[in-house]
Design a protein around this motif. Structure first.
Motif, PDB file in Angstrom:
ATOM      1  N   ALA A  72       0.770  -1.156   0.000  1.00  0.00           N
ATOM      2  CA  ALA A  72      -0.021   0.016   0.019  1.00  0.00           C
ATOM      3  C   ALA A  72       0.804   1.250  -0.020  1.00  0.00           C
ATOM      4  O   ALA A  72       0.350   2.291  -0.338  1.00  0.00           O
ATOM      5  CB  ALA A  72      -0.985   0.006   1.356  1.00  0.00           C
ATOM      6  N   GLN A  73       2.187   1.072   0.437  1.00  0.00           N
ATOM      7  CA  GLN A  73       3.096   2.211   0.318  1.00  0.00           C
ATOM      8  C   GLN A  73       3.837   2.380  -0.766  1.00  0.00           C
ATOM      9  O   GLN A  73       4.775   3.365  -1.018  1.00  0.00           O
ATOM     10  CB  GLN A  73       3.919   2.265   1.607  1.00  0.00           C
ATOM     11  N   LEU A  74       3.745   1.444  -1.867  1.00  0.00           N
ATOM     12  CA  LEU A  74       4.263   1.722  -2.973  1.00  0.00           C
ATOM     13  C   LEU A  74       4.229   3.156  -3.767  1.00  0.00           C
ATOM     14  O   LEU A  74       3.041   3.739  -3.928  1.00  0.00           O
ATOM     15  CB  LEU A  74       4.079   0.567  -3.959  1.00  0.00           C
ATOM     16  N   GLY A  75       5.354   3.860  -4.015  1.00  0.00           N
ATOM     17  CA  GLY A  75       5.279   5.065  -4.487  1.00  0.00           C
ATOM     18  C   GLY A  75       5.513   6.117  -3.805  1.00  0.00           C
ATOM     19  O   GLY A  75       5.888   7.468  -3.955  1.00  0.00           O
ATOM     20  N   PRO A 103       2.999   9.423   7.150  1.00  0.00           N
ATOM     21  CA  PRO A 103       2.344   8.294   6.208  1.00  0.00           C
ATOM     22  C   PRO A 103       2.523   8.302   5.004  1.00  0.00           C
ATOM     23  O   PRO A 103       2.414   7.310   4.134  1.00  0.00           O
ATOM     24  CB  PRO A 103       0.933   8.499   6.404  1.00  0.00           C
ATOM     25  N   ASN A 104       3.268   9.244   4.223  1.00  0.00           N
ATOM     26  CA  ASN A 104       3.572   9.468   2.815  1.00  0.00           C
ATOM     27  C   ASN A 104       4.911   9.343   2.462  1.00  0.00           C
ATOM     28  O   ASN A 104       5.277   9.629   1.350  1.00  0.00           O
ATOM     29  CB  ASN A 104       2.858  10.536   2.058  1.00  0.00           C
ATOM     30  N   SER A 153      12.009   2.609   9.184  1.00  0.00           N
ATOM     31  CA  SER A 153      10.674   3.337   9.559  1.00  0.00           C
ATOM     32  C   SER A 153       9.540   2.439   9.005  1.00  0.00           C
ATOM     33  O   SER A 153       8.420   2.004   9.538  1.00  0.00           O
ATOM     34  CB  SER A 153      10.360   4.653   9.475  1.00  0.00           C
ATOM     35  N   LEU A 154       9.758   2.150   7.737  1.00  0.00           N
ATOM     36  CA  LEU A 154       8.626   1.167   6.782  1.00  0.00           C
ATOM     37  C   LEU A 154       8.479  -0.118   7.382  1.00  0.00           C
ATOM     38  O   LEU A 154       7.391  -0.544   7.478  1.00  0.00           O
ATOM     39  CB  LEU A 154       9.122   1.275   5.269  1.00  0.00           C
TER      40      LEU A 154
END
Length: 274
Positions: A169-172, A182-183, A189-190
């Motif tokens: 969901a965090q790709l990109g 969050p972005n 941290s990821l």
């Protein structure tokens, strides 16, 4: 002897024949000349009279004036021709500038539309990720107890799927050193946020994360294993194995959060906490 013999005679002496002939010849010549002259006069009177106009002689001054006039005429012609060429060139340049402006405006409009579309897509993806994160958090909260960070972790069933779903969901997202979502993320941290979805609290930095769980060989990897680069306890980078020889990580500022092949950047080691 006559008594008058001694007295001179008053008669005019006779002219001799030769003198008479000479005078006759002269007189005839005169008459002939007059006759010829008269005939010539009559002939000339019969011919038409024509007038001869004498052209002026070109002097040096007149020649110079004519040359100057010719030069001036040529200069004027050259000037007019040069102006005509300049006007044509200016008209062509103006036309080209107008066409270039139209192209630039069209290109700018296309770029604005593309930028707006990209922004809209990014906003939609961000909203989708936020929704998915909320869902994953809810599942983690209701799916079973978590544990504190330790070398013996007992996560709830299905927790690996929650970790992988969160990561994808965090790709990109962007890579920013020290960021924690969050972005924007850094590598550790990821990984920390992903495993928190499964109820596992990992340390914040990659050096500590490389010491967690059970050490496994890179030839015996399972989905959800934490990969590290560098020495155990001194790792400088971490990621998560997602299967098929690939891993997901917050790579660097140039790539952000991406999926990569292990063959291109083999890990130094791996640990299993789930």
């Amino acid at each position: 002897m006559s008594h008058t013999a001694h007295i001179p005679s008053h008669r005019k002496p006779r002219r001799s024949a030769s003198k008479i002939a000479l005078r006759a010849g002269v007189a005839g010549g005169v008459l002939s000349t007059l006759a010829v002259a008269a005939a010539a006069g009559t002939a000339n009177a019969a011919e038409p009279v024509s007038e001869t106009i004498e052209m002026p002689t070109l002097t040096a001054d007149l020649s110079a004036q004519i040359a100057q006039s010719a030069d001036a005429t040529q200069q004027a012609a050259d000037t007019y021709e040069s102006r005509a060429e300049q006007d044509a060139a200016a008209a062509k340049a103006a036309k080209q500038a107008k066409e270039d402006l139209a192209k630039a405006e069209k290109k700018a409009e296309a770029e604005r539309k593309a930028e707006a579309a990209a922004k809209k897509k990014a906003d939609e993806e961000r909203a989708s990720r936020s929704t998915e994160r909320t869902s994953l958090s809810t599942q983690s909260a209701t799916g079973g107890g978590g544990s504190t960070a330790s070398n013996s972790v007992a996560p709830a069933s299905g927790s690996v799927g929650a970790v992988i779903s969160f990561l994808k969901a965090q790709l990109g997202d962007a890579y920013v050193m020290g960021a924690s979502g969050p972005n924007a993320w850094d590598c550790s941290s990821l990984v920390q946020a992903a495993f928190k979805q499964a109820g596992v609290d990992l340390p914040r930095v990659s050096q500590d994360q490389s010491t967690m769980g059970t050490e496994v060989g890179t030839s015996n990897l399972q989905v959800g294993d934490i990969l590290y680069w560098g020495g155990k306890g001194s790792a400088y980078h971490v990621g998560v194995y997602i299967g098929n020889g690939q891993y997901l990580d917050a790579a660097n500022p140039g790539k952000g959060v991406v999926i990569q092949d292990l063959s291109g950047y083999p890990a130094s080691g791996a640990v299993r906490v789930l």
